[in-house]
Write a protein that holds these residues in place. Structure first.
Motif, PDB file in Angstrom:
ATOM      1  N   CYS A  78      -3.432   3.403  -7.749  1.00  0.00           N
ATOM      2  CA  CYS A  78      -2.116   3.999  -7.468  1.00  0.00           C
ATOM      3  C   CYS A  78      -1.665   3.724  -6.037  1.00  0.00           C
ATOM      4  O   CYS A  78      -0.511   3.365  -5.797  1.00  0.00           O
ATOM      5  CB  CYS A  78      -2.151   5.501  -7.730  1.00  0.00           C
ATOM      6  SG  CYS A  78      -2.384   5.919  -9.477  1.00  0.00           S
ATOM      7  N   ALA A  79      -2.566   3.879  -5.088  1.00  0.00           N
ATOM      8  CA  ALA A  79      -2.217   3.678  -3.679  1.00  0.00           C
ATOM      9  C   ALA A  79      -1.987   2.207  -3.354  1.00  0.00           C
ATOM     10  O   ALA A  79      -1.135   1.882  -2.528  1.00  0.00           O
ATOM     11  CB  ALA A  79      -3.315   4.248  -2.788  1.00  0.00           C
ATOM     12  N   ALA A 101       4.795   6.708   5.863  1.00  0.00           N
ATOM     13  CA  ALA A 101       3.886   7.856   5.962  1.00  0.00           C
ATOM     14  C   ALA A 101       3.318   8.217   4.596  1.00  0.00           C
ATOM     15  O   ALA A 101       2.108   8.459   4.463  1.00  0.00           O
ATOM     16  CB  ALA A 101       4.604   9.052   6.578  1.00  0.00           C
ATOM     17  N   ASP A 102       4.165   8.255   3.571  1.00  0.00           N
ATOM     18  CA  ASP A 102       3.650   8.584   2.237  1.00  0.00           C
ATOM     19  C   ASP A 102       2.759   7.482   1.689  1.00  0.00           C
ATOM     20  O   ASP A 102       1.780   7.764   0.988  1.00  0.00           O
ATOM     21  CB  ASP A 102       4.792   8.922   1.279  1.00  0.00           C
ATOM     22  CG  ASP A 102       5.115  10.412   1.304  1.00  0.00           C
ATOM     23  OD1 ASP A 102       4.197  11.225   1.037  1.00  0.00           O
ATOM     24  OD2 ASP A 102       6.253  10.768   1.613  1.00  0.00           O
ATOM     25  N   ALA A 103       3.052   6.233   2.010  1.00  0.00           N
ATOM     26  CA  ALA A 103       2.173   5.142   1.585  1.00  0.00           C
ATOM     27  C   ALA A 103       0.794   5.296   2.227  1.00  0.00           C
ATOM     28  O   ALA A 103      -0.234   5.109   1.570  1.00  0.00           O
ATOM     29  CB  ALA A 103       2.795   3.797   1.937  1.00  0.00           C
ATOM     30  N   ALA A 141      -6.657   8.288  -1.745  1.00  0.00           N
ATOM     31  CA  ALA A 141      -7.600   7.477  -2.521  1.00  0.00           C
ATOM     32  C   ALA A 141      -9.014   7.604  -1.957  1.00  0.00           C
ATOM     33  O   ALA A 141      -9.970   7.831  -2.697  1.00  0.00           O
ATOM     34  CB  ALA A 141      -7.150   6.019  -2.540  1.00  0.00           C
ATOM     35  N   ALA A 142      -9.136   7.474  -0.635  1.00  0.00           N
ATOM     36  CA  ALA A 142     -10.466   7.618  -0.030  1.00  0.00           C
ATOM     37  C   ALA A 142     -10.973   9.050  -0.162  1.00  0.00           C
ATOM     38  O   ALA A 142     -12.158   9.284  -0.418  1.00  0.00           O
ATOM     39  CB  ALA A 142     -10.423   7.198   1.434  1.00  0.00           C
ATOM     40  N   GLY A 143     -10.083  10.020  -0.034  1.00  0.00           N
ATOM     41  CA  GLY A 143     -10.467  11.422  -0.150  1.00  0.00           C
ATOM     42  C   GLY A 143     -10.849  11.841  -1.557  1.00  0.00           C
ATOM     43  O   GLY A 143     -11.527  12.856  -1.743  1.00  0.00           O
TER      44      GLY A 143
END
Length: 179
Positions: free
Chosen positions: A25-26, A83-85, A92-94
């Motif tokens: 998604c990211a 910023a949202d990107a 994703a990492a979190g």
């Protein structure tokens, strides 16, 4: 669903599946950040770390550090879309740190990257909500049965969170209802 101790059964493979989904998604909106900040590798590093974990890597300090760095990049971004990107990459990492607690806020670990990506796309298109809807539909289609199963173990997404929260709840409802 949760048992009486308010814990959710969650395996490392579940976390890997969720993290891989979030990375997909990211990845779709990373270019929005990189167009305005071509010399800042922090969101891409967070995505790389997310992919590494999703594909069998360790859930350690490097993963956490890249998530925090992507968040700092989001806070320093020149545009709301960038910023949202960056927040999508951070999410994703979190995602690897999804907790086995029956708490609605944990849904943000599962769907936060998709919601931030949809919002980044909306903003990049001049606040076009149809663009966000297209991204949510894509995120819905990309969710594997494992991701949907993990999501359903948690309570529904919490209220609040502005437009990103709206997108999160919309995707949450669509995945839970199978639509």
């Amino acid at each position: 669903m949760a048992n009486q101790t308010s814990e959710v059964v969650l395996s490392t493979q579940d976390r890997r599946a969720v993290t891989g989904y979030c990375a997909v998604c990211a990845q779709d909106v990373l270019e929005i950040f990189e167009r305005t900040h071509p010399a800042d590798p922090r969101p891409r590093d967070a995505l790389t770390a997310a992919w590494t974990f999703a594909r069998g890597g360790e859930r350690g300090k490097a993963l956490r550090d890249t998530a925090w760095a992507a968040l700092r990049a989001a806070k320093e971004a020149d545009t709301a879309a960038a910023a949202d990107a960056a927040r999508a990459a951070m999410s994703a990492a979190g995602a690897a740190y999804l907790h086995p607690l029956a708490d609605p806020h944990q849904v943000k670990h599962i769907l936060g990257a998709a919601a931030h990506a949809a919002r980044a796309a909306e903003l990049a298109a001049g606040e076009d909500r149809q663009v966000g809807a297209v991204h949510l539909e894509q995120a819905r289609r990309q969710a594997t049965p494992v991701v949907v199963d993990v999501l359903r173990r948690y309570p529904a997404a919490p209220p609040g969170g502005g437009r990103v929260g709206e997108l999160l709840r919309e995707l949450d409802a669509a995945l839970r209802n199978g639509s």
